[in-house]
Design an enzyme around this catalytic site. Structure first.
Site, PDB file in Angstrom:
ATOM      1  CD  GLN A  45      -2.966  -1.152   2.244  1.00  0.00           C
ATOM      2  OE1 GLN A  45      -3.373  -0.117   2.732  1.00  0.00           O
ATOM      3  NE2 GLN A  45      -3.355  -2.347   2.675  1.00  0.00           N
ATOM      4  CB  CYS A 163       0.418   5.628   5.620  1.00  0.00           C
ATOM      5  SG  CYS A 163       1.799   6.452   4.794  1.00  0.00           S
ATOM      6  CE  LYS A 308      -3.968   2.472  14.681  1.00  0.00           C
ATOM      7  NZ  LYS A 308      -3.539   1.302  15.469  1.00  0.00           N
ATOM      8  CB  CYS A 343       6.253   8.942   8.411  1.00  0.00           C
ATOM      9  SG  CYS A 343       4.942   9.509   7.302  1.00  0.00           S
TER      10      CYS A 343
END
Length: 400
Positions: A45, A163, A308, A343
Site C-alpha cells: 500500500q 500511514c 500505524k 514515515c
C-alpha cells in the site's frame, strides 16, 4: 456444511503483519500455522501515494496472495467475523470455525468512508479521489494533471489512520508537479489537518513547515472535512475546537476517510472497553493481550499508540514471534517493542524526508552516516525502489 479447523497457531489477516509473523514462525520451526485471509491479491500500500502522484504504476503494488503465503503455512481463504477467547475459537464468514492454542490478530484497519457524508459516493469523479483505494489512486494523478488553475483541497481526518503522512505527501507531490508545469501560482492549495502542527515531532515539523511555505499551501490547522458535496465540488471544513464550519470549493481534492478497527473486532471481547475505535487491547511493549494471554496483536488493529505504518509492523513482528515462542515454552515474554515507526515523507517529486521516531516522540534515525532529517534525493530512491524491494524480498519472508 461449515468446515471446522484446528491449528496450534492461527493468524487472522494476511497483510504485511500476518505474513511477516507467519514467515518468522516457520523459520523458527513452527509447523502448525494457519493464516486466515480471503484476499486474492496482496498489496504494497505505501506505493499508492506514488501512484496518485504519477510516480509509480499501480501494477507494481500488487502480487497474488498465494505468492506471499510462506511454504508450510495453511492458507484458509475466509474472513474472520468473531472470536471466542474462552473457547479459543475463531468464527468465519461462512459459519466455519478455526480452533487455536495461540492467536495472532492483525486484520488491518477499517476505512470508515460513511462517516463523511458524500465522500464515498463522490470518489473517482468530479475531481475527487483518494489514494487509500487501489482503484481510485490512479484517478488522483488524472485529476492532478488536469488541474491548471482554481483550487485544490487535501484533507486528513482526526484519529489514528494508517500511514499518517500520506494525506500531506500527495499534496507536496501535486504542488511540485504544478510548480514544474508553471501553474502553481494559479492554484490555491489547501491542506486540512486535525493537529495544531504539521507533524507531531518538532524536528520534522520544522522541515515540513518550510515545504508548506515553499509551495504556498494554505494549512487549516485543528480542522477536518466533515461533508463532501461532490456535485458542487465543495467540502465542509469543521474547526474541531469550536465546531464552526466553512466551505471550500475545489477543482480537485484528495481526501482520506476516518479509520477504526474492523467492526467485528469492536464487537469482540478483544477490544478495549473505553476505546471508541475498538482496537485490540494489548500491552504496548510485549504486544500481548491484556486479558487473554494466548492472544497477541500487531499492526493497524492493535491498540499500541505508535503511528500505524509498515515500518512499525517490521519492528513489531519479531517481538510478537519471540514472545509467542517464549509463551509456548512456558517462559515469560521479555522482548519489547518501543514504538518505532517511520514515515517516508515525499516532499517533492524527487525528494523525501525520512521521519523516524518512537513512543518518546524523539527522532530515532536508523541509517548511519546519512542525515535523514532533511529532504534528500537519495531518500527518494529509497522510497521508490529500496523499500518495495525490502518489503517483497525480505520483510514478507521473515528476513527483515
Amino acid at each position: 456444511m461449515a468446515t471446522e479447523w484446528h491449528h496450534r497457531i492461527v493468524i487472522v489477516g494476511g497483510g504485511s503483519a500476518g505474513i511477516s509473523v507467519a514467515a518468522r514462525l516457520r523459520r523458527a520451526g513452527q509447523r502448525d500455522v494457519a493464516v486466515l485471509d480471503p484476499s486474492r491479491d496482496h498489496h504494497y500500500q505505501p506505493l499508492w501515494t506514488l501512484v496518485g502522484g504519477g510516480r509509480a504504476p499501480l501494477a507494481e503494488s500488487v502480487r497474488p496472495q498465494a505468492s506471499v503465503i510462506p511454504k508450510g503455512v495453511r492458507w484458509i481463504r475466509a474472513a474472520a467475523v468473531a472470536v471466542d477467547p474462552e473457547g479459543r475459537q475463531v468464527t468465519l464468514e461462512d459459519g466455519g470455525t478455526v480452533g487455536y492454542e495461540h492467536l495472532v490478530v492483525c486484520p488491518g484497519i477499517q476505512l470508515d468512508w460513511d462517516r463523511v457524508p458524500g465522500l464515498a459516493a463522490g470518489l473517482g469523479r468530479n475531481g475527487l479521489s483518494s489514494n487509500y483505494l487501489p482503484q481510485t489512486a490512479p484517478a488522483t494523478w488524472r485529476f492532478i494533471r488536469g488541474t491548471r488553475s482554481g483550487s485544490a483541497v487535501f484533507g486528513m481526518p482526526s484519529g489514528a489512520i494508517k500511514c499518517g503522512g500520506a494525506p500531506q505527501k500527495i499534496a507536496y507531490l501535486a504542488a511540485d508537479h504544478w510548480r514544474q508545469q508553471g501553474v502553481l501560482g494559479r492554484i490555491d492549495v489547501h491542506l486540512v489537518i486535525p493537529g495544531a502542527a504539521i507533524f507531531g515531532v518538532p524536528e520534522f515539523a520544522r522541515v515540513l513547515d518550510e515545504v508548506v511555505r515553499r509551495y504556498g499551501i494554505n494549512v487549516h490547522y485543528g480542522s477536518e472535512i466533515t461533508e463532501v458535496r461532490a456535485e458542487a465540488r465543495e467540502v465542509v471544513v469543521t474547526e474541531l475546537a469550536t465546531g464552526s464550519t466553512k466551505t471550500l470549493r475545489y477543482d480537485m481534492a484528495h481526501l482520506v476517510p476516518p479509520q477504526s478497527a474492523p467492526d467485528w473486532i469492536k464487537r469482540s471481547p478483544l477490544a478495549g472497553a473505553d476505546d471508541p475505535a475498538g482496537y485490540v487491547e494489548i500491552d504496548p511493549h510485549t504486544m500481548r493481550h491484556v486479558r487473554h494471554p494466548d492472544i497477541w496483536a500487531l499492526g493497524d488493529a492493535g491498540s499500541s499508540p505508535n503511528s500505524k505504518t509498515g515500518a512499525a509492523v517490521r519492528k513489531q513482528a519479531p517481538v510478537v514471534v519471540e514472545n509467542l515462542l517464549a509463551a509456548i515454552d512456558g517462559r515469560e515474554p521479555t522482548a519489547a517493542y518501543h514504538g518505532y515507526s517511520s514515515c517516508p515523507l515525499t516532499t517533492a517529486r524527487n525528494k523525501m524526508l525520512l521521519a523516524e521516531f518512537d513512543y518518546s516522540g524523539r527522532p530515532t534515525p536508523s541509517i548511519p552516516l546519512i542525515d535523514t532529517m532533511r529532504e534528500r534525493t537519495d531518500m527518494w530512491h529509497l522510497k521508490r525502489r529500496g523499500l518495495p524491494f525490502l518489503y517483497w524480498n525480505l520483510m514478507l519472508r521473515g528476513l527483515a
